[in-house]
Each structure stands twice: as C-alpha cells, then as structure tokens.
Design a protein around this motif. Sequence first.
Motif, mmCIF file in Angstrom:
data_model
loop_
_atom_site.group_PDB
_atom_site.id
_atom_site.type_symbol
_atom_site.label_atom_id
_atom_site.label_comp_id
_atom_site.label_asym_id
_atom_site.label_seq_id
_atom_site.Cartn_x
_atom_site.Cartn_y
_atom_site.Cartn_z
ATOM 1 N N PHE A 20 0.450 -1.290 0.120
ATOM 2 C CA PHE A 20 0.136 0.151 -0.381
ATOM 3 C C PHE A 20 1.313 1.613 -0.015
ATOM 4 O O PHE A 20 0.555 2.302 -0.716
ATOM 5 C CB PHE A 20 -0.605 -0.144 1.336
ATOM 6 C CG PHE A 20 -2.063 -0.901 0.841
ATOM 7 C CD1 PHE A 20 -2.968 -0.956 0.271
ATOM 8 C CD2 PHE A 20 -2.444 -2.330 1.803
ATOM 9 C CE1 PHE A 20 -3.674 -1.375 -0.255
ATOM 10 C CE2 PHE A 20 -3.363 -3.079 2.112
ATOM 11 C CZ PHE A 20 -4.639 -2.813 0.570
ATOM 12 N N TYR A 25 -3.776 2.958 -1.842
ATOM 13 C CA TYR A 25 -5.211 2.349 -1.327
ATOM 14 C C TYR A 25 -5.298 1.524 -3.142
ATOM 15 O O TYR A 25 -5.588 0.658 -2.896
ATOM 16 C CB TYR A 25 -5.444 2.564 -0.885
ATOM 17 C CG TYR A 25 -6.810 1.955 -0.589
ATOM 18 C CD1 TYR A 25 -6.882 0.370 0.420
ATOM 19 C CD2 TYR A 25 -8.250 2.409 -0.646
ATOM 20 C CE1 TYR A 25 -8.239 -0.014 0.468
ATOM 21 C CE2 TYR A 25 -9.656 1.524 -0.528
ATOM 22 C CZ TYR A 25 -9.908 0.527 -0.584
ATOM 23 O OH TYR A 25 -11.038 -0.541 -0.585
ATOM 24 N N LYS A 51 -10.447 -5.298 0.239
ATOM 25 C CA LYS A 51 -8.814 -4.918 0.521
ATOM 26 C C LYS A 51 -9.263 -4.121 1.627
ATOM 27 O O LYS A 51 -7.862 -3.666 2.524
ATOM 28 C CB LYS A 51 -9.150 -4.244 -0.669
ATOM 29 C CG LYS A 51 -7.868 -3.516 -0.730
ATOM 30 C CD LYS A 51 -8.160 -3.456 -2.489
ATOM 31 C CE LYS A 51 -7.422 -1.806 -2.762
ATOM 32 N NZ LYS A 51 -7.835 -1.062 -4.274
ATOM 33 N N ALA A 52 -10.239 -3.509 1.612
ATOM 34 C CA ALA A 52 -10.677 -2.410 2.677
ATOM 35 C C ALA A 52 -9.876 -2.386 4.348
ATOM 36 O O ALA A 52 -9.056 -2.535 4.746
ATOM 37 C CB ALA A 52 -11.747 -1.611 2.949
ATOM 38 N N PHE A 55 -6.164 -2.993 4.354
ATOM 39 C CA PHE A 55 -5.437 -2.007 4.124
ATOM 40 C C PHE A 55 -6.164 -0.958 6.152
ATOM 41 O O PHE A 55 -4.474 -0.926 6.529
ATOM 42 C CB PHE A 55 -6.268 -0.828 3.765
ATOM 43 C CG PHE A 55 -5.330 0.190 3.577
ATOM 44 C CD1 PHE A 55 -4.616 0.559 2.768
ATOM 45 C CD2 PHE A 55 -6.227 1.415 4.346
ATOM 46 C CE1 PHE A 55 -3.721 1.722 2.819
ATOM 47 C CE2 PHE A 55 -5.752 2.557 4.497
ATOM 48 C CZ PHE A 55 -5.073 3.120 3.677
ATOM 49 N N SER A 107 -1.291 7.998 3.133
ATOM 50 C CA SER A 107 -2.422 7.968 3.114
ATOM 51 C C SER A 107 -3.363 9.744 3.423
ATOM 52 O O SER A 107 -4.469 9.552 2.979
ATOM 53 C CB SER A 107 -2.929 7.451 4.595
ATOM 54 O OG SER A 107 -2.655 6.167 3.979
#
Length: 195
Positions: A20, A25, A51-52, A55, A107
């Motif tokens: 990531f 993302y 996937k979230a 993450f 992020s």
Amino acid sequence: MARTRSFDRDAVLAAAGNAFRQHGYRDASIAELERATGLVSGSIYNAFGDKAGLFRAALEHYVHGFVRQRVAAFAGADAGLEQLEQLYLSVLEPPLSDGYGCLVNNSIIEFGTAPGIASDGIAETLTLVREGIASVLAREIGSVGAESEAMQLVLLYHGVLTLSRSGTSLEAMRGAVSATFERLHASRAQHNKKQ
C-alpha cells in the motif's frame, strides 16, 4: 470444520503495508496484494474481510509497530534535540528513503482527513508526532514559543516525508533539517542561560 490460519499475521500486515505504501490504496490490486503477502485472495478475504479491511489492519500495524516505536525512540520522555533531529534524518535513510514515503503520510495525501478507512491511523499518527515534538521542545527550549516551533517541526516532518517521494535531493533535505536544528540548539542555549 474451519481451517486455522497458517500465516504470520505480522509479516502479512507488514508486506501489505509496504504494498500500500508503494502503490497507494486505490492502485494496490488484489493480485499485487497476493504477490506481496503470499496469500491467495480467498485467504485475504477470510482473514480481513476485503481489501479495505486489509488496509485498515496494515495501517494499524504500521502505526503501532513502526510509527509509535519511532516516536518513542526519537521523541520520547527522555529525548532531547539531538534525538529529535535523528527522527528527521532517519526519514532520509532506509526504509523510508526508498522513494515510497510513509504509509500514513501517503494516506493523508490519498484520503485527507475525511472519515474513512485511514482516518483513525492518520489522526493517531498526527497526534503522536505533534505531542512528541512539542514535549521535546517544551523540555529543551521552554514552553514560550514551543507550540509554534512544534507546528513548524510537524510541517517539516511531513514535508520531508512527502518530498522523499518526489526525487528531491536527500542532501538538500538533510541540509534543511540541520539548519532548523542549529536554530533550535541556539534557542536551547538561550533558554538555558535564562535558567
């Protein structure tokens, strides 16, 4: 009967966090995450939901396993200006000098501070870094002016993390960090004379 997990969660989260960090993302595909973690998509979904979820878990692992350790080491209760300066200079060394930056800082750029999958990790990191820096400055240069100096150092810290992805000369950034801390050392000397 459900199968038990047969993977090292810390290693998987570190590998996912690195993927990531490199791709962001949105651009980290499931295939890329499979390559990075060694897990098949079914295992990723079973362990993390989607996937979230992977993450969120990778970001939390990064904040608690990497960011917290760095702040404790370089801006903890016993840290002085010399240790704080090393927090900045260490950003310009591996693993953060690899051109991919910091997962949290990336992020911030990708998501902002809007509520979502990164907001808790971002908020926690911003607080940790700001409070760590402010605490060192209050001890080293006194409380007068420490708050504005702390904000300048927070800006410098996140600026260095951002520019480390841009191809900006690491030597130029080291020079800026050194100049900033030379000024802070002079402030500490002034503060100590007043004591």
